[in-house]
Design a protein around this motif. Structure first.
Motif, PDB file in Angstrom:
ATOM      1  N   GLY A 118       0.779  -1.199   0.294  1.00 24.30           N
ATOM      2  CA  GLY A 118      -0.062  -0.132  -0.335  1.00 24.30           C
ATOM      3  C   GLY A 118       0.698   1.207  -0.312  1.00 24.30           C
ATOM      4  O   GLY A 118       1.814   1.457  -0.674  1.00 24.30           O
TER       5      GLY A 118
ATOM      6  N   ILE B 232      -5.431  -3.387   3.121  1.00 24.80           N
ATOM      7  CA  ILE B 232      -4.399  -4.710   3.059  1.00 24.80           C
ATOM      8  C   ILE B 232      -4.936  -5.548   4.139  1.00 24.80           C
ATOM      9  O   ILE B 232      -4.372  -5.734   5.220  1.00 24.80           O
ATOM     10  CB  ILE B 232      -3.164  -4.502   3.419  1.00 24.80           C
ATOM     11  CG1 ILE B 232      -3.485  -3.450   1.329  1.00 24.80           C
ATOM     12  CG2 ILE B 232      -2.251  -5.498   2.614  1.00 24.80           C
ATOM     13  CD1 ILE B 232      -1.922  -2.163   1.708  1.00 24.80           C
TER      14      ILE B 232
ATOM     15  N   ARG C   8      -6.287  -6.403  -1.027  1.00 22.45           N
ATOM     16  CA  ARG C   8      -5.973  -5.285  -1.069  1.00 22.45           C
ATOM     17  C   ARG C   8      -7.984  -5.098  -1.626  1.00 22.45           C
ATOM     18  O   ARG C   8      -8.168  -5.575  -2.294  1.00 22.45           O
ATOM     19  CB  ARG C   8      -5.083  -4.827  -0.937  1.00 22.45           C
ATOM     20  CG  ARG C   8      -4.808  -4.903  -3.448  1.00 22.45           C
ATOM     21  CD  ARG C   8      -4.153  -3.913  -3.452  1.00 22.45           C
ATOM     22  NE  ARG C   8      -3.357  -3.383  -2.457  1.00 22.45           N
ATOM     23  CZ  ARG C   8      -2.120  -4.108  -2.836  1.00 22.45           C
ATOM     24  NH1 ARG C   8      -1.421  -5.405  -3.980  1.00 22.45           N
ATOM     25  NH2 ARG C   8      -0.733  -4.574  -2.619  1.00 22.45           N
TER      26      ARG C   8
END
Length: 585
Positions: A301, A331, A346
């Motif tokens: 991320g 996530i 995710r």
């Protein structure tokens, strides 16, 4: 380093080749059920195995039962049904509406020597008494000292019992003065300042959790330091105080901190979400409350900011939900029970998650996740399927710039309600759960300058959940009271086992060369074994082994030959066992 699988870093450890590993012991049904919300305050906890168990491996070190606020629960382990069933009977009460964690470590063994390779952990909640969702402001309490600077920026809140009286105390980090302040509960749900601990300057402490890190049965405290790029661990003394911090480096700007047993070895590790570092960091517990770095890893991320541990795929191993602030996603990393985390999914959460929390909001027995979407002025709800996947996000409007979120059964109807702390609009937003995970009837409760944190907990132990909030601009604690409490007796009590009892040994902590006095009582004449074991289950002394008459008894251990550390004294009477802890200085 991009994260696909995070493996346990082997620092000074020897791992057995696969050919020498013992067979896997398996956990069958458990009770109370995972994520249930109806357990009593002294719940009988049952764990069934697929083979007879070795009773010598069943103790408070190998199996830990702890409440989010009440801490480690002492009690009695009983082996039944041919030693395949373990029953745990708490010796005191949990509090109402509290999240309970049962962690079975891979220290347990079957009678044949089989091991629970990955450990097994699950969560459930105690039932909360009825409330009417109308929070009334009882009082406010300043955190600043007299004559202190205009703002110390109190942010973060932990409502754990630090002095062991059964009531929830309140521990708060203060970002701009780099310290931790403790407020003790007076037994009526009010707080009084007790003490504080200074952290290195600069630290800017914020995200935090409280658990027993060193295995002494007392609640400790860990805090992530935004400017210090570190985690401070402070051991509890059991009297309401915290020792001086021990500091461990992590990634840049840790904004989220989670505690979980990553390795299944019976002690709590730490994972931080580091916003500027754009990664997560792992600190592995050595078993005594000291930590070794497992490194920092990129889960994929952008600006990892929040984290929460829960079992997303119902395999008895805790997983990690990570909130990525800039990429606006949650996530999910699945734990392997051996120290590793593996990327699973995710999913867009529709905003910048500042904080996340977990629980079963729709009553299907699976873990869901909720997030405070800071810039979008809304709460995000993502439902789990129990197989390690999340469903698309649902949104609920809240106040401006929500920084924190919490779940709890505020009205006592058997589902989890939701509250956000809204910095920008200086108010808390409370949503009622309709019973199927849909949130309705929003209410707003004003702060003075900036509602920043809030937790649900039974502060006055009257049986229903209250709410305690933080205003980080006014540096105030807000005490909200549930206005329609059930007539439930939740005051702390000690439940004495019907057959025998084991007292806390004294002195504790024990000085080297001193004598440890252990008192116990029998309801009838019985065969008794009283032994002392170390943290890896080895017997270091047998104090009693024979038949004793009914009544009170006392045994003495000379600690001259023992090394410093944590020990357990185990009383076994006719196959039933009680275990307590003692620390040797």
């Amino acid at each position: 380093m991009h994260l696909k699988t995070i493996a346990r870093v082997a620092v000074g450890l020897a791992f057995l080749p696969a050919t020498f590993l013992v067979a896997a012991l398996k956990v069958k049904p458990v009770s109370p059920a995972s994520q249930s919300l109806s357990a009593g305050l002294t719940p009988e906890i049952k764990i069934e195995f697929d083979a007879p168990m070795n009773s010598a491996t069943i103790n408070a070190r190998s199996m830990t039962i702890a409440g989010r606020w009440t801490g480690v629960m002492p009690g009695e382990f009983r082996l039944e049904d041919g030693n395949r069933l373990i029953r745990f009977l708490p010796s005191k009460k949990f509090s109402a509406g509290e999240l309970i964690t049962v962690a079975i470590s891979k220290r347990v063994r079957s009678a044949g020597g089989d091991s629970l390779i990955t450990g097994y952990t699950w969560n459930f909640w105690t039932a909360a008494g009825r409330g009417d969702m109308t929070l009334k402001l009882k009082s406010t309490l300043p955190v600043r000292f007299a004559g202190e600077q205009q703002r110390i920026r109190t942010y973060g809140a932990y409502a754990g019992d630090l002095n062991g009286d059964g009531y929830h105390d309140f521990t708060v980090p203060n970002e701009d003065v780099h310290d931790i302040r403790i407020f003790l509960n007076d037994g009526r749900g009010n707080y009084t300042y007790s003490s504080h601990q200074q952290l290195p300057i600069p630290s800017k402490p914020s995200t935090n959790e409280g658990v027993d890190f060193n295995g002494d049965g007392l609640t400790d405290f860990a805090v992530g330091n935004i400017q210090g790029n570190s985690v401070s661990v402070l051991f509890g003394d059991g009297r309401g105080g915290l020792a001086a911090p021990v500091n461990y480096p992590v990634g840049r700007e840790p904004r989220g901190l989670s505690v979980m047993d990553l390795e299944g070895d019976g002690d709590m590790d730490i994972v931080t979400a580091n916003r500027v570092g754009n990664n997560i960091s792992i600190l592995y517990n050595n078993g005594d409350g000291s930590f070794v770095s497992g490194g920092s890893f990129d889960p994929g991320g952008q600006a990892e900011t929040a984290g929460a541990a829960a079992d997303a795929d119902a395999d008895g191993i805790l997983d990690l939900f990570v909130g990525a602030y800039n990429s606006k996603e949650i996530i999910l990393l699945l734990g392997d029970g051996k120290g590793g985390l593996t990327f699973a999914q995710r999913i867009n959460c529709g905003g910048s998650p500042w904080m996340v929390a977990t629980g079963d909001v729709d009553g299907d027995g699976h873990v869901d996740v909720v997030a405070a979407d800071a810039f979008e002025a809304r709460a995000a709800v993502l439902r789990g399927d129990g197989k390690g996947a999340l469903q698309p996000v649902e949104f609920y409007s809240v106040g401006n710039f929500p920084l924190a979120i919490d779940l709890g059964d505020l009205n006592g109807d058997g589902d989890l309600d939701l509250i956000t702390s809204n910095y920008g609009s200086a108010a808390w937003t409370l949503y009622e759960n309709s019973g199927n995970g849909k949130f309705v009837n929003p209410q707003s409760f004003p702060a003075t300058a900036a509602a920043s944190c809030a937790v649900f907990h039974d502060r006055d132990l009257d049986g229903d959940l209250d709410m305690t909030g933080i205003d980080e601009e006014a540096d105030m604690i807000f005490l909200f009271e549930n206005s329609n409490a059930s007539a439930v007796d939740t005051k702390p009590t000690v439940q004495v086992p019907r057959d025998f009892s084991l007292a806390q040994a004294y002195p504790n902590p024990l000085a080297h060369h001193a004598n440890l006095n252990i008192a116990f009582a029998l309801q009838r004449t019985a065969r008794v074994n009283l032994r002392v074991v170390n943290v890896i289950g080895q017997t270091v002394g047998v104090l009693v082994d024979g038949i004793l008459t009914a009544g009170s008894h006392q045994a003495t251990l000379n600690a001259r030959e023992l090394h410093g550390g944590v020990y357990f004294y185990v009383l076994t009477v006719e196959g039933k066992t009680l275990t307590r802890k003692v620390a040797l200085l």
